[in-house]
Design a protein around this motif. Structure first.
Motif, mmCIF file in Angstrom:
data_model
loop_
_atom_site.group_PDB
_atom_site.id
_atom_site.type_symbol
_atom_site.label_atom_id
_atom_site.label_comp_id
_atom_site.label_asym_id
_atom_site.label_seq_id
_atom_site.Cartn_x
_atom_site.Cartn_y
_atom_site.Cartn_z
ATOM 1 N N UNK A 1 0.843 -1.198 0.000
ATOM 2 C CA UNK A 1 0.000 0.000 0.000
ATOM 3 C C UNK A 1 0.879 1.249 0.000
ATOM 4 N N UNK A 2 0.519 2.239 -0.815
ATOM 5 C CA UNK A 2 1.231 3.512 -0.858
ATOM 6 C C UNK A 2 1.142 4.239 0.470
ATOM 7 N N UNK A 3 2.149 5.058 0.775
ATOM 8 C CA UNK A 3 2.292 5.632 2.108
ATOM 9 C C UNK A 3 1.127 6.522 2.521
ATOM 10 N N UNK A 4 0.705 7.441 1.673
ATOM 11 C CA UNK A 4 -0.366 8.362 2.080
ATOM 12 C C UNK A 4 -1.652 7.615 2.406
ATOM 13 N N UNK A 5 -1.996 6.664 1.565
ATOM 14 C CA UNK A 5 -3.199 5.874 1.842
ATOM 15 C C UNK A 5 -3.029 5.055 3.109
ATOM 16 N N UNK A 6 -1.861 4.456 3.271
ATOM 17 C CA UNK A 6 -1.626 3.606 4.436
ATOM 18 C C UNK A 6 -1.646 4.408 5.730
ATOM 19 N N UNK A 7 -1.020 5.578 5.732
ATOM 20 C CA UNK A 7 -1.034 6.422 6.932
ATOM 21 C C UNK A 7 -2.462 6.778 7.319
ATOM 22 N N UNK A 8 -3.264 7.166 6.335
ATOM 23 C CA UNK A 8 -4.652 7.544 6.618
ATOM 24 C C UNK A 8 -5.429 6.368 7.192
ATOM 25 N N UNK A 9 -5.245 5.192 6.614
ATOM 26 C CA UNK A 9 -5.974 4.015 7.099
ATOM 27 C C UNK A 9 -5.515 3.617 8.506
ATOM 28 N N UNK A 10 -4.210 3.666 8.743
ATOM 29 C CA UNK A 10 -3.712 3.306 10.075
ATOM 30 C C UNK A 10 -4.154 4.327 11.109
ATOM 31 N N UNK A 11 -4.142 5.593 10.736
ATOM 32 C CA UNK A 11 -4.563 6.644 11.664
ATOM 33 C C UNK A 11 -6.016 6.448 12.104
ATOM 34 N N UNK A 12 -6.830 5.895 11.218
ATOM 35 C CA UNK A 12 -8.232 5.643 11.548
ATOM 36 C C UNK A 12 -8.430 4.283 12.220
ATOM 37 N N UNK A 13 -7.326 3.557 12.406
ATOM 38 C CA UNK A 13 -7.408 2.219 13.005
ATOM 39 C C UNK A 13 -6.883 2.181 14.427
ATOM 40 N N UNK A 14 -5.820 2.940 14.705
ATOM 41 C CA UNK A 14 -5.184 2.902 16.027
ATOM 42 C C UNK A 14 -5.095 4.300 16.615
ATOM 43 N N UNK A 15 -4.861 4.357 17.921
ATOM 44 C CA UNK A 15 -4.741 5.653 18.594
ATOM 45 C C UNK A 15 -3.302 5.988 18.978
ATOM 46 N N UNK A 16 -2.372 5.035 18.799
ATOM 47 C CA UNK A 16 -0.973 5.309 19.140
ATOM 48 C C UNK A 16 -0.350 6.208 18.075
ATOM 49 N N UNK A 17 0.738 6.898 18.405
ATOM 50 C CA UNK A 17 1.417 7.760 17.432
ATOM 51 C C UNK A 17 1.901 6.985 16.215
ATOM 52 N N UNK A 18 1.969 7.691 15.092
ATOM 53 C CA UNK A 18 2.336 7.102 13.813
ATOM 54 C C UNK A 18 3.571 7.802 13.248
ATOM 55 N N UNK A 19 4.581 7.009 12.893
ATOM 56 C CA UNK A 19 5.744 7.500 12.153
ATOM 57 C C UNK A 19 5.605 6.989 10.724
ATOM 58 N N UNK A 20 5.625 7.892 9.738
ATOM 59 C CA UNK A 20 5.426 7.518 8.337
ATOM 60 C C UNK A 20 6.764 7.288 7.657
ATOM 61 N N UNK A 21 6.882 6.184 6.906
ATOM 62 C CA UNK A 21 8.135 5.840 6.217
ATOM 63 C C UNK A 21 7.846 5.345 4.817
ATOM 64 N N UNK A 22 8.661 5.781 3.857
ATOM 65 C CA UNK A 22 8.505 5.280 2.498
ATOM 66 C C UNK A 22 8.622 6.364 1.451
ATOM 67 N N UNK A 23 9.802 6.551 0.882
ATOM 68 C CA UNK A 23 9.978 7.493 -0.223
ATOM 69 C C UNK A 23 10.078 8.948 0.174
ATOM 70 N N UNK A 24 10.133 9.266 1.470
ATOM 71 C CA UNK A 24 10.192 10.665 1.897
ATOM 72 C C UNK A 24 11.582 11.241 1.655
ATOM 73 N N UNK A 25 11.629 12.390 0.980
ATOM 74 C CA UNK A 25 12.906 13.034 0.655
ATOM 75 C C UNK A 25 12.889 14.539 0.900
ATOM 76 N N UNK A 26 11.724 15.138 0.965
ATOM 77 C CA UNK A 26 11.593 16.587 1.070
ATOM 78 C C UNK A 26 10.666 16.971 2.226
ATOM 79 N N UNK A 27 10.837 18.199 2.694
ATOM 80 C CA UNK A 27 9.964 18.693 3.754
ATOM 81 C C UNK A 27 8.518 18.802 3.327
ATOM 82 N N UNK A 28 8.288 19.066 2.039
ATOM 83 C CA UNK A 28 6.922 19.130 1.547
ATOM 84 C C UNK A 28 6.224 17.789 1.645
#
Length: 357
Positions: free
Chosen positions: A194-221
């Motif tokens: 699963x692509x990162x943006x979709x996965x982060x959104x789905x996990x955020x709606x699944x759990x209440x613990x903090x989320x660290x996002x990883x995968x292809x990040x290279x820029x502050x944007x």
């Protein structure tokens, strides 16, 4: 950032624990000193090797840092399939004049002994890859004041980590370089990450613990995007590979900008587990035939990869890299942290009411 992460680093920037040498004490210290969260990778290291790096890192910084552990793996490889792959690699063995490794070297990566060291000499953060520890293990770290993070690739894995007592989850999208951190290696799922943006959104709606996002990040944007999607911090791996403090091989660093390496691909060729790397000769020739079997295939090919590096042949190395590898910047690690943080601030300012996009 939520309370469990607030005291760890001023910036929501985590340096990925890249096993194989890149995540060395010098890199982790530089990132932590600059306001990010540096990480050591204990995977593939001996217990003594991990302990020595801990001592080195503590001598370089008093800032918080993390250590990543590989979970023990079930004995799921088919010995016959591993033997067939070994036969296929015979030509590589002859070419590099080095024997194939013993696929039965070990499945647990010294897990229990490494746990004992980290509980006896607590560190600020411990993260886990390739599975979720038991509640007893996570509770033991909680008792010594260590924050625990479990790497996940699906909402179900995130839910399991939360139930087990993890303080946070590292959500790894399919764009990430290196190994996919799935709890179970299921060949039928190859290519279905699963692509990162979709996965982060789905996990955020699944759990209440903090989320660290990883995968292809290279820029502050990009960091701003995953924070907006629900992450509390972003983890950068490939971005730090070309830094002078990185322990990555010089050939690996050079390949990131070499036009000869024009794409990445998930492959089992080097380790028997899906991992994203730059497409080279070894990946093209052996990837289609490599069987599931981690860490047996890793042990089998380890000597070949070292031999290729020794003779300066990037075509025989595992050149792990995320999909954003063409966006790498050859900056000191501390400066890179500051640049990413400035880009994050600029993006947020541009998107604020009245901001200029």
């Amino acid at each position: 950032m939520p309370t469990v992460l607030t005291d760890l680093c001023p910036y929501p920037i985590v340096q990925a624990p890249m096993a194989g040498g890149a995540s060395c004490p010098a890199l982790a210290a530089a990132v932590s000193e600059a306001g990010g969260l540096g990480f050591l990778a204990a995977g593939y290291k001996t217990v003594d090797g991990m302990y020595e790096e801990l001592k080195q890192l503590r001598g370089l910084t008093a800032q918080p840092f993390g250590v990543n552990l590989f979970m023990p793996q079930p004995a799921c490889a088919d010995p016959a399939a591993v033997a067939v792959y070994a036969d296929q690699l015979a030509g590589e063995s002859a070419w590099y004049e080095t024997p194939l490794g013993d696929p039965d070297t070990g499945l647990d990566d010294g897990y229990e002994a490494k746990l004992a060291i980290l509980l006896e000499h607590p560190v600020p953060v411990v993260s886990f890859t390739f599975g979720c520890p038991t509640r007893n293990v996570l509770d033991s770290f909680a008792r010594v004041g260590t924050v625990t993070i479990v790497t996940v690739t699906t909402p179900d894995e995130a839910r399991a980590a939360e139930r087990a007592g993890a303080d946070a989850v590292c959500v790894q999208g399919v764009e990430a370089g290196g190994h996919q951190a799935t709890f179970r290696d299921n060949p039928e799922s190859d290519g279905s990450g699963i692509g990162l943006l979709t996965l982060v959104t789905r996990v955020r709606e699944t759990v209440s613990v903090p989320v660290v996002a990883a995968g292809g990040l290279m820029r502050g944007g990009q960091l701003a995007a995953v924070l907006a999607a629900g992450a509390d911090a972003g983890q950068f791996g490939t971005a730090f590979l070309p830094c002078p403090e990185s322990g990555a091989h010089a050939l690996h660093k050079a390949a990131l900008t070499d036009p000869l390496f024009n794409r990445t691909e998930l492959t089992r060729a080097f380790s028997g587990r899906p991992a994203r790397g730059l497409v080279n000769r070894f990946l093209r020739e052996h990837g289609p035939y490599a069987p599931p079997g981690y860490p047996q295939i890793h042990h089998l090919t380890s000597g070949l990869r070292k031999a290729a590096a020794k003779v300066g042949d990037a075509q025989g190395m595992a050149l792990w890299a995320g999909q954003g590898y063409r966006l790498t910047r050859e900056l000191p690690a501390g400066q890179l942290v500051e640049v990413i943080a400035a880009e994050l601030d600029a993006t947020r300012a541009a998107l604020a009411p009245g901001g200029v996009v």
